[in-house]
Design a protein around this motif. Structure first.
Motif, PDB file in Angstrom:
ATOM      1  N   ILE A 192      26.642 -57.606  20.801  1.00  0.00           N
ATOM      2  CA  ILE A 192      25.209 -57.858  20.690  1.00  0.00           C
ATOM      3  C   ILE A 192      24.401 -56.702  21.284  1.00  0.00           C
ATOM      4  CG2 ILE A 192      23.364 -59.408  21.459  1.00  0.00           C
ATOM      5  CD1 ILE A 192      25.324 -61.687  21.055  1.00  0.00           C
ATOM      6  N   TYR A 193      24.933 -56.079  22.354  1.00  0.00           N
ATOM      7  CA  TYR A 193      24.152 -54.974  22.927  1.00  0.00           C
ATOM      8  C   TYR A 193      23.999 -53.843  21.919  1.00  0.00           C
ATOM      9  CZ  TYR A 193      28.415 -52.255  23.909  1.00  0.00           C
ATOM     10  OH  TYR A 193      29.578 -51.552  23.783  1.00  0.00           O
ATOM     11  N   ARG A 195      13.691 -58.815  30.634  1.00  0.00           N
ATOM     12  CA  ARG A 195      13.571 -60.264  30.509  1.00  0.00           C
ATOM     13  C   ARG A 195      12.768 -60.667  29.265  1.00  0.00           C
ATOM     14  NH1 ARG A 195      14.268 -65.019  33.442  1.00  0.00           N
ATOM     15  NH2 ARG A 195      15.533 -63.851  34.907  1.00  0.00           N
ATOM     16  N   ALA A 254      14.946 -60.194  26.333  1.00  0.00           N
ATOM     17  CA  ALA A 254      16.007 -61.205  26.315  1.00  0.00           C
ATOM     18  C   ALA A 254      15.481 -62.515  25.733  1.00  0.00           C
ATOM     19  CB  ALA A 254      16.542 -61.428  27.730  1.00  0.00           C
ATOM     20  N   ILE A 255      14.282 -62.901  26.159  1.00  0.00           N
ATOM     21  CA  ILE A 255      13.711 -64.157  25.682  1.00  0.00           C
ATOM     22  C   ILE A 255      13.345 -64.040  24.207  1.00  0.00           C
ATOM     23  CG2 ILE A 255      11.722 -65.713  25.927  1.00  0.00           C
ATOM     24  CD1 ILE A 255      11.881 -65.097  28.975  1.00  0.00           C
ATOM     25  N   ASN A 294      16.574 -64.061  22.314  1.00  0.00           N
ATOM     26  CA  ASN A 294      17.478 -65.143  22.692  1.00  0.00           C
ATOM     27  C   ASN A 294      18.843 -64.685  23.157  1.00  0.00           C
ATOM     28  OD1 ASN A 294      17.120 -67.933  22.875  1.00  0.00           O
ATOM     29  ND2 ASN A 294      16.511 -68.024  20.724  1.00  0.00           N
ATOM     30  N   VAL A 295      18.874 -63.690  24.006  1.00  0.00           N
ATOM     31  CA  VAL A 295      20.159 -63.291  24.583  1.00  0.00           C
ATOM     32  C   VAL A 295      20.016 -63.202  26.093  1.00  0.00           C
ATOM     33  CG1 VAL A 295      20.776 -61.971  22.524  1.00  0.00           C
ATOM     34  CG2 VAL A 295      19.785 -60.794  24.481  1.00  0.00           C
ATOM     35  N   ASN A 296      21.136 -62.947  26.718  1.00  0.00           N
ATOM     36  CA  ASN A 296      21.233 -62.820  28.155  1.00  0.00           C
ATOM     37  C   ASN A 296      20.581 -61.492  28.619  1.00  0.00           C
ATOM     38  OD1 ASN A 296      22.466 -62.009  30.590  1.00  0.00           O
ATOM     39  ND2 ASN A 296      24.216 -63.326  30.148  1.00  0.00           N
ATOM     40  N   ASN A 317      21.394 -59.523  30.887  1.00  0.00           N
ATOM     41  CA  ASN A 317      22.425 -58.495  31.134  1.00  0.00           C
ATOM     42  C   ASN A 317      22.760 -57.723  29.865  1.00  0.00           C
ATOM     43  OD1 ASN A 317      22.812 -59.092  33.867  1.00  0.00           O
ATOM     44  ND2 ASN A 317      24.280 -60.720  33.396  1.00  0.00           N
ATOM     45  N   THR A 318      22.706 -58.419  28.722  1.00  0.00           N
ATOM     46  CA  THR A 318      23.012 -57.775  27.447  1.00  0.00           C
ATOM     47  C   THR A 318      21.934 -56.738  27.109  1.00  0.00           C
ATOM     48  OG1 THR A 318      23.994 -59.852  26.733  1.00  0.00           O
ATOM     49  CG2 THR A 318      23.575 -58.233  25.018  1.00  0.00           C
TER      50      THR A 318
END
Lengths: 126, 229
Positions: free
Chosen positions: A11-12, A38, A41-42, A45-47, A49-50
């Motif tokens: 995903i990254y 952040r 990420a939101i 829809n991923v973490n 960290n990714t």
């Protein structure tokens, strides 16, 4: 939400592709600030960290620059951005020609076909 | 941050976990996957101090796990365990009275995000909304370790999606570690850092999920199908 990404590719890397495409399309310009880790990420829809890993990868490719305490920015180096544009083109062409050759089309058929296709303007929106 | 050393757990003569060695580090969102009865819930309960290993050691932040570990572990049970006559607000206040790390402001923020109303009674809520309340109460704590046992089970896709979004929005991965057991791997595969696979009480794999995708050119679901074959 799972549809945004292919499940068998990191995903990254896919987020890095999304950002590169935004640069090529001119939605992101040299020196533009990227969303915070952040926020991004939101949004996708991923973490976090990714996203962090995406930004790190893009930084090692010198496509973005992170400035301490300010965030991550698209590089101001337009030569790098021009290179991404060329790279993406080469990659798409390579996939296209590989598939055509696999199906047995000749070089002439491919060039003639592509020229005709472009002349007819027959790009379908789907 | 979480360390299990040679952990075995037996219920009577039945073996639930066998010689488990596992180190989970801070700042990660980790999925614990496996079939029913493979030892997922047991693992979580042992880390939460709700149950004791038959032998072996478990530490959280270097501290040996006892019942008191609850002060640094926020645990979401797969059961509906709150008083049914409570309102959402009552449940939040109760939780705040039990844990010093509970952040009421954050809890109300998560509550709003989950589209819950403070005066709603738990017994009048749908199953999906009761699950959302559990998320509010679990993530409202600023605990270094968050354990979630099957937070998605039996919920419709809308609710599952709102829980996933809540996790991304309200977990602070600079300070917290989240360990989540689930059958719904598709639901969480995009938000996990690592995956731990367990079978018949044995840990059979522990990897970074993007490394699996990169090295095996496989989706997590395909990878799991392969290792469980």
């Amino acid at each position: 939400m799972a549809d945004l990404f292919h499940s068998s590719k990191p995903i990254y890397e896919q987020i890095a592709e999304l950002i590169k495409k935004q640069i090529i399309r001119g939605e992101l310009h040299a020196g533009d600030k990227l969303p915070s880790v952040r926020e991004m990420a939101i949004e996708v829809n991923v973490n976090p960290n990714t996203v962090q890993r995406t930004y790190r990868e893009l930084e090692s490719m010198e496509i973005v620059q992170s400035k301490r305490g300010q965030g991550t920015f698209v590089t101001g180096n337009t030569a790098v951005l021009a290179a991404i544009r060329e790279e993406m083109k080469a990659e798409i062409l390579q996939n296209f020609t590989r598939q055509m050759y696999e199906m047995g089309y000749s070089k002439e058929e491919i060039t003639r076909g592509l020229a005709n296709f472009l002349d007819e303007g027959s790009i379908r929106d789907d | 941050m979480i360390k299990l050393t040679d952990v075995t757990k037996k219920y009577g003569t039945k073996r639930a976990l066998e010689d488990v060695n596992l180190t989970l580090s801070k700042g990660k969102l980790i999925g614990l996957v496996g079939e029913n009865g493979s030892g997922k819930s047991t693992t979580l309960k042992l880390i939460a101090g709700l149950n004791h290993p038959t032998c072996g050691d478990i530490t959280v932040n270097g501290e040996k796990v006892t019942r008191k570990i609850a002060s640094s572990v926020s645990y979401l049970s797969e059961l509906d365990e709150y008083y049914r006559f409570f309102t959402v607000k009552d449940a939040i206040e109760f939780q705040a009275s039990q844990f010093v790390d509970f952040d009421i402001e954050k809890a109300y923020e998560i509550m709003k995000f989950m589209k819950l109303e403070p005066q709603q009674k738990l017994k009048h809520l749908s199953k999906g909304n009761r699950s959302r309340v559990k998320i509010v109460l679990t993530l409202g704590r600023n605990a270094p370790v968050v354990l979630m046992d099957e937070p998605f089970s039996g919920l419709d896709p809308m609710v599952r999606n709102s829980i996933v979004k809540g996790l991304i929005s309200f977990v602070d991965l600079d300070k917290q570690l989240v360990l989540i057991t689930t059958h719904e791997i598709r639901e969480v595969e995009n938000i996990l850092d690592e995956i731990v696979a367990i079978r018949d009480g044995y840990i059979i794999a522990h990897h970074n999920v993007d490394d699996i995708r990169k090295e095996n050119k496989q989706s997590i679901v395909d990878w799991m199908t392969e290792i469980y074959a």
